[in-house]
Each structure stands twice: as C-alpha cells, then as structure tokens.
Design an enzyme around this catalytic site. Structure first.
Site, mmCIF file in Angstrom:
data_model
loop_
_atom_site.group_PDB
_atom_site.id
_atom_site.type_symbol
_atom_site.label_atom_id
_atom_site.label_comp_id
_atom_site.label_asym_id
_atom_site.label_seq_id
_atom_site.Cartn_x
_atom_site.Cartn_y
_atom_site.Cartn_z
ATOM 1 C CB THR A 126 -3.552 -2.980 11.178
ATOM 2 O OG1 THR A 126 -3.130 -3.387 9.879
ATOM 3 C CG2 THR A 126 -5.013 -3.350 11.371
ATOM 4 C CD GLU A 127 -4.259 3.620 14.149
ATOM 5 O OE1 GLU A 127 -5.370 4.212 14.217
ATOM 6 O OE2 GLU A 127 -3.167 4.195 14.195
ATOM 7 N N GLY A 131 -8.219 -0.696 9.052
ATOM 8 C CA GLY A 131 -7.784 -1.992 8.533
ATOM 9 C C GLY A 131 -7.592 -1.872 7.039
ATOM 10 C CB ILE A 157 1.124 -5.451 15.516
ATOM 11 C CG1 ILE A 157 0.292 -4.161 15.400
ATOM 12 C CG2 ILE A 157 2.580 -5.214 15.101
ATOM 13 C CD1 ILE A 157 0.056 -3.666 13.970
ATOM 14 N NE ARG A 268 -9.655 -44.282 2.435
ATOM 15 C CZ ARG A 268 -10.152 -44.925 3.471
ATOM 16 N NH1 ARG A 268 -9.344 -45.652 4.239
ATOM 17 N NH2 ARG A 268 -11.429 -44.844 3.757
ATOM 18 C CD GLN A 279 -11.764 -38.978 -16.188
ATOM 19 O OE1 GLN A 279 -12.989 -38.795 -16.202
ATOM 20 N NE2 GLN A 279 -11.087 -39.275 -17.262
ATOM 21 C CD GLU A 363 2.350 -8.618 4.232
ATOM 22 O OE1 GLU A 363 2.740 -8.132 3.163
ATOM 23 O OE2 GLU A 363 3.087 -9.224 5.022
ATOM 24 N N GLY A 364 -3.510 -6.856 3.347
ATOM 25 C CA GLY A 364 -4.552 -6.411 2.422
ATOM 26 C C GLY A 364 -5.427 -7.585 2.077
ATOM 27 C CB THR A 365 -9.069 -8.313 2.551
ATOM 28 O OG1 THR A 365 -9.530 -7.200 1.766
ATOM 29 C CG2 THR A 365 -9.170 -7.982 4.028
HETATM 30 N N1 CAA Z 1 2.530 3.157 -4.157
HETATM 31 C C1 CAA Z 1 2.705 4.489 -3.929
HETATM 32 N N2 CAA Z 1 1.674 5.345 -3.707
HETATM 33 C C2 CAA Z 1 0.423 4.836 -3.709
HETATM 34 C C3 CAA Z 1 0.175 3.473 -3.940
HETATM 35 C C4 CAA Z 1 1.287 2.624 -4.194
HETATM 36 N N3 CAA Z 1 1.131 1.326 -4.422
HETATM 37 N N4 CAA Z 1 -1.138 3.261 -3.878
HETATM 38 C C5 CAA Z 1 -1.726 4.446 -3.618
HETATM 39 N N5 CAA Z 1 -0.767 5.397 -3.545
HETATM 40 C C6 CAA Z 1 -0.963 6.830 -3.339
HETATM 41 C C7 CAA Z 1 -1.926 7.399 -4.364
HETATM 42 O O1 CAA Z 1 -1.238 7.801 -5.532
HETATM 43 C C8 CAA Z 1 -2.538 8.575 -3.636
HETATM 44 O O2 CAA Z 1 -1.632 9.648 -3.691
HETATM 45 P P1 CAA Z 1 -2.112 11.202 -3.522
HETATM 46 O O3 CAA Z 1 -2.383 11.376 -2.064
HETATM 47 O O4 CAA Z 1 -0.933 11.980 -3.971
HETATM 48 O O5 CAA Z 1 -3.333 11.379 -4.369
HETATM 49 C C9 CAA Z 1 -2.586 8.078 -2.197
HETATM 50 O O6 CAA Z 1 -1.622 7.025 -2.065
HETATM 51 C C10 CAA Z 1 -3.946 7.569 -1.798
HETATM 52 O O7 CAA Z 1 -4.281 6.517 -2.670
HETATM 53 P P2 CAA Z 1 -5.759 6.000 -2.827
HETATM 54 O O8 CAA Z 1 -6.659 7.167 -3.181
HETATM 55 O O9 CAA Z 1 -5.743 4.852 -3.764
HETATM 56 O O10 CAA Z 1 -6.113 5.551 -1.339
HETATM 57 P P3 CAA Z 1 -7.382 4.843 -0.774
HETATM 58 O O11 CAA Z 1 -7.555 5.332 0.594
HETATM 59 O O12 CAA Z 1 -8.521 4.911 -1.729
HETATM 60 O O13 CAA Z 1 -7.035 3.274 -0.690
HETATM 61 C C11 CAA Z 1 -5.992 1.162 -0.524
HETATM 62 C C12 CAA Z 1 -5.912 2.637 -0.892
HETATM 63 C C13 CAA Z 1 -5.385 0.410 -1.689
HETATM 64 C C14 CAA Z 1 -7.374 0.626 -0.261
HETATM 65 C C15 CAA Z 1 -5.108 1.047 0.725
HETATM 66 O O14 CAA Z 1 -5.713 1.685 1.833
HETATM 67 C C16 CAA Z 1 -4.766 -0.384 1.098
HETATM 68 O O15 CAA Z 1 -3.857 -0.981 0.530
HETATM 69 N N6 CAA Z 1 -5.471 -0.937 2.105
HETATM 70 C C17 CAA Z 1 -5.109 -2.219 2.654
HETATM 71 C C18 CAA Z 1 -4.185 -2.021 3.794
HETATM 72 C C19 CAA Z 1 -3.342 -3.206 4.053
HETATM 73 O O16 CAA Z 1 -2.881 -3.894 3.139
HETATM 74 N N7 CAA Z 1 -3.081 -3.475 5.318
HETATM 75 C C20 CAA Z 1 -2.240 -4.552 5.697
HETATM 76 C C21 CAA Z 1 -1.563 -4.262 6.975
HETATM 77 S S1 CAA Z 1 -0.027 -5.068 7.140
HETATM 78 C C22 CAA Z 1 -0.318 -6.662 7.530
HETATM 79 O O17 CAA Z 1 -1.379 -7.201 7.417
HETATM 80 C C23 CAA Z 1 0.893 -7.371 7.932
HETATM 81 C C24 CAA Z 1 0.864 -8.207 9.109
HETATM 82 O O18 CAA Z 1 1.300 -7.826 10.173
HETATM 83 C C25 CAA Z 1 0.377 -9.587 8.944
#
Ligand code: CAA
Length: 381
Positions: A126-127, A131, A157, A268, A279, A363-365
């Site tokens: 994330t940056e 996001g 992070i 309580r 209920q 980990e993704g909204t």
């Molecule tokens: N596995 C493997 N490859 C994948 C995949 C998967 N699950 N999902 C997508 N891909 C591939 C696609 O096949 C595509 O491949 P090509 O380049 O060959 O075409 C490529 O990746 C791009 O895929 P999309 O067109 O679907 O990409 P997108 O930009 O439209 O969006 C998204 C994808 C699902 C929105 C993604 O950006 C996403 O998951 N975003 C959320 C990010 C996230 O979860 N961040 C969390 C940070 S970590 C955190 O929070 C932890 C912490 O510290 C608490």
C-alpha cells in the site's frame, strides 16, 4: 469425501492457541488497547511455543503448517485480542510472497532468520496513492549494475515500524502499469530504509501501523522475487492465501462478542427476569450464532482450497467479506445488548466493535472483495 472434523493434531493446535489467548492475551488486551504499546513480550511467548511463523517450511525453521492450521490459530488468538493477532500474523502475510516466488536459496536466506529469534516482517504494498488500486504503486526500482535502487513511501504498513524485513512491491517499468511491478526483499539495516509516521488507530491498537520510507535504497539483484513484472500477480496470489486468515480472525472477534453478550444477557435482570428470556435478545443471539458458524465454514473452505492447490480467489473474497461484516455486526449488537454498559470502556465489547471496523478495511476493503466476487461470478476462470 467431505469431513467437517479437525484432525487430532489440529484439535491440539486449537487447544494450545486457545489456552495461550486465555492466559496470556486476554488479561493484557485492554492494556495494549489503551496504551497502544506493541505487545513484544506476548509475541515472544507466542514465538517460543510455535504460534508465529507457522506457514514457514520446517526446512527453514518454521512450523510448516497449512493455511487451515493458520486459520485455526488466527481464530483463537483473535478471540483473545485481534490487534495482537494482527501483530502476530503480519509475519505470515509478509513471508507469503517469498513462499510463492522465491528460489530455495532465497527462502533459506530470508526466512531462516525470522525463525531463529523473534523478529518482524512486513508486507509493503500500500501507498498513499495505491490502496484499493494496488496496481498503481509509484515506488520505483531502477536497475543500476547489479543492484536495484528503490525510492518511494509505503503507508499503513502493519508492523512497519518494528520490522527487520520487508517484502516491497515497486515498479521496474512505470510505462507498463501493474505489469511493470516487481517484488523485492528489503531489510531494515539497509541504508535509506526508515519508518515514518505511526498511525494512532481507532482499534487494533496493539498492532503497529507505520509508513515505510525508501530513499535511494540499494539492494542486490538477488533480492528480487520472481521475474521483473511478476509483482502484481505475486501480490494478488499472496492476498488469496492471507484473506482466509483475516476471515478467521473475524470469526474470533465475532465469537468473543457473542460469548460476552450471551453471558451478560443471562445475568442482567430487567422487568423481573434475565434479559436473555426476551425474544428480542434471543433473536439477536441467534443471528450472532448463525454468522459465527457460517463465517467459519467459509474460512475452512477458502483455506482448504488454498491448501489443495486450487484457485481460491472467489472463496477467499467471500470468506473475508462475510466474516469481517459478521464481526462488525455481531460486535455492534453485543454493545446493544450491554446497553449503556456496552458503551463504557469498563466493559470489553466496545473494544471489539472498534477492532472489528479494521477487518472490513485491511487486506482489501469489503467493497473490493465484492468486486472480486462479482468478477469471478461474471467471468469465471
Ligand atoms: N491471482 C493471480 N493473478 C491475479 C489475481 C489473483 N487472485 N487477480 C488478478 N490477477 C491478475 C489478472 O489476471 C491480471 O493479469 P494480466 O495482467 O495478465 O491481465 C492482472 O492481475 C490484473 O488484474 P485486474 O485487471 O483484475 O486488476 P485491477 O487493477 O482491475 O484490480 C483488484 C484488481 C482486485 C482491485 C486489486 O487491485 C486488489 O485486490 N486491490 C486491493 C488491494 C489490497 O487488498 N490491499 C491490501 C494491502 S495489504 C494489507 O492491508 C495488510 C496489512 O498490512 C494490514
């Protein structure tokens, strides 16, 4: 064949994690929530009994456990305190890109130190401008001779301020968008690596959430994971493996909230009887139980698919979205059942409600999970 029972080893693992959560985490959860102090001592104990780095192969000194096993641990530890579980599980998230894409030599080199003594690792995707749109990472990695030079800032992070090792996603070719991203291992002792602002969070306050700043960081070429351009797919594959664990920790939070609410409702007394006799309360408890049980089923299915080498993108997203929403709803209803006391910091349920909110964001909204689910349904692989 279908089986809903855990193996004897898994039952023992569950018992160990539960006992640890009950004896070592619960008594200190409120303290770490209040102070925001990083729970190093608790994590040292978790490390000593094998409740950290469980996914690292035994050949590198780790637990060699499956994704299902990791979920069993996550539910119990999060039942104790999900902020402490987030601090604990950050290592597993950070090492997943290494497990997915590293050579055997790289695995030994980067993973073994994490298992020798307690230290922390962070996943750096994330940056500020990347996001939900993870493909728009702006951190750059420029190849100069035998080294990459990294520049950029990562934010939100987990354990960023305490980690010794980072898996960093950076662009080796900005003209290629997400296809220009690559994954790297960066260590804290490299000149130019520093931790920036630490977030003062609403919940999950025991975990450290910080900026990580990379200024002209020279890293050997051998620290790249996979090929140039593999970064985005490595990141997505990592999240497919880690989201079942977030879902499991959500089950832990929901279960804790349900237990507290049930106990309170039995004690309580209003209008001459325990409020559990009403209920209106029973229906809330029943909803809680349905959500906890359903969420756990999804956790196990999404984790089982990952362990069996099957594509689990759909199920990881279903489990994460459903379980995190369940944790939010169940903890909110637990506050409602406690009434005025639920809103007081003297009782444990308001913390669960604050903690649960983050489960719907990191980990993704849950909106991104729904996007992933819709894509998998509309355009199945
Ligand atoms: N596995 C493997 N490859 C994948 C995949 C998967 N699950 N999902 C997508 N891909 C591939 C696609 O096949 C595509 O491949 P090509 O380049 O060959 O075409 C490529 O990746 C791009 O895929 P999309 O067109 O679907 O990409 P997108 O930009 O439209 O969006 C998204 C994808 C699902 C929105 C993604 O950006 C996403 O998951 N975003 C959320 C990010 C996230 O979860 N961040 C969390 C940070 S970590 C955190 O929070 C932890 C912490 O510290 C608490």
């Amino acid at each position: 064949m279908l089986s809903f029972s855990l193996t004897d080893e898994q039952k023992m693992l569950q018992e160990t994690a539960h006992k640890f959560a009950e004896q070592e985490i619960r008594p200190k959860a409120a303290y770490h929530d209040k102070t925001g102090e990083f729970p190093r001592e608790i994590l040292q104990k978790a490390f000593d009994i094998g409740l950290m780095n469980e996914s690292i192969p035994e050949s590198c000194g780790g637990g060699g456990l499956s994704v299902v096993d990791g979920c069993i641990i996550a539910e119990e530890i999060a039942w104790g305190c999900v902020g402490i579980n987030t601090a604990r599980a950050a290592n597993s998230l950070a090492v997943t890109p290494i497990l997915i894409a590293a050579t055997e030599e790289q695995k030994k080199k980067f993973l073994s130190p994490l298992c020798e003594k307690l230290s922390f690792a962070s996943f750096g995707l994330t940056e500020p401008g990347a996001g939900s749109d993870a493909g728009s990472v702006a951190t750059t990695a420029k190849l100069v001779g035998d080294e990459y030079v990294l520049n950029g800032t990562k934010c939100f992070i987990t354990n960023g301020g305490v980690a010794d090792l980072y898996t960093i996603f950076a662009s080796t070719d900005r003209s290629k968008g997400h296809r220009g991203l690559s994954a790297f291992v960066v260590t804290r002792n490299m000149p130019g690596v520093s931790a920036g602002k630490e977030e003062d969070k609403m919940g999950q306050r025991a975990s450290n959430t910080s900026e990580v700043i990379l200024e002209d960081v020279h890293i050997p070429k051998e620290n790249r994971l996979g090929k140039e351009g593999d970064g985005f797919k490595i990141a997505m594959a990592t999240l497919d493996k880690s989201r079942p664990g977030v879902a499991a920790s959500s089950v832990g939070v929901a279960r804790a909230a349900m237990e507290y609410a049930s106990e309170y409702a039995k004690q309580r007394v209003q209008f001459g009887q325990p409020i559990a006799m009403n209920q209106a309360i029973q229906f809330m408890i029943a909803e809680m139980a349905m959500k906890v049980e359903l969420a756990r089923m999804m956790v196990y299915k999404s984790a089982w698919l990952a362990d069996n080498g099957e594509r689990n993108t759909l199920w990881a997203a279903i489990a994460k979205a459903y379980a995190a929403d369940a944790a939010m709803e169940v903890s909110t209803d637990a506050v409602q059942i406690f009434g005025g006391y639920g809103y007081s910091r003297e009782y444990p349920v308001e913390k669960l409600m604050r903690d649960a909110k983050l489960l719907q964001i990191y980990e993704g909204t849950n909106q991104i999970q729904r996007l992933v689910i819709a894509r998998e349904v509309l355009m199945p692989h």
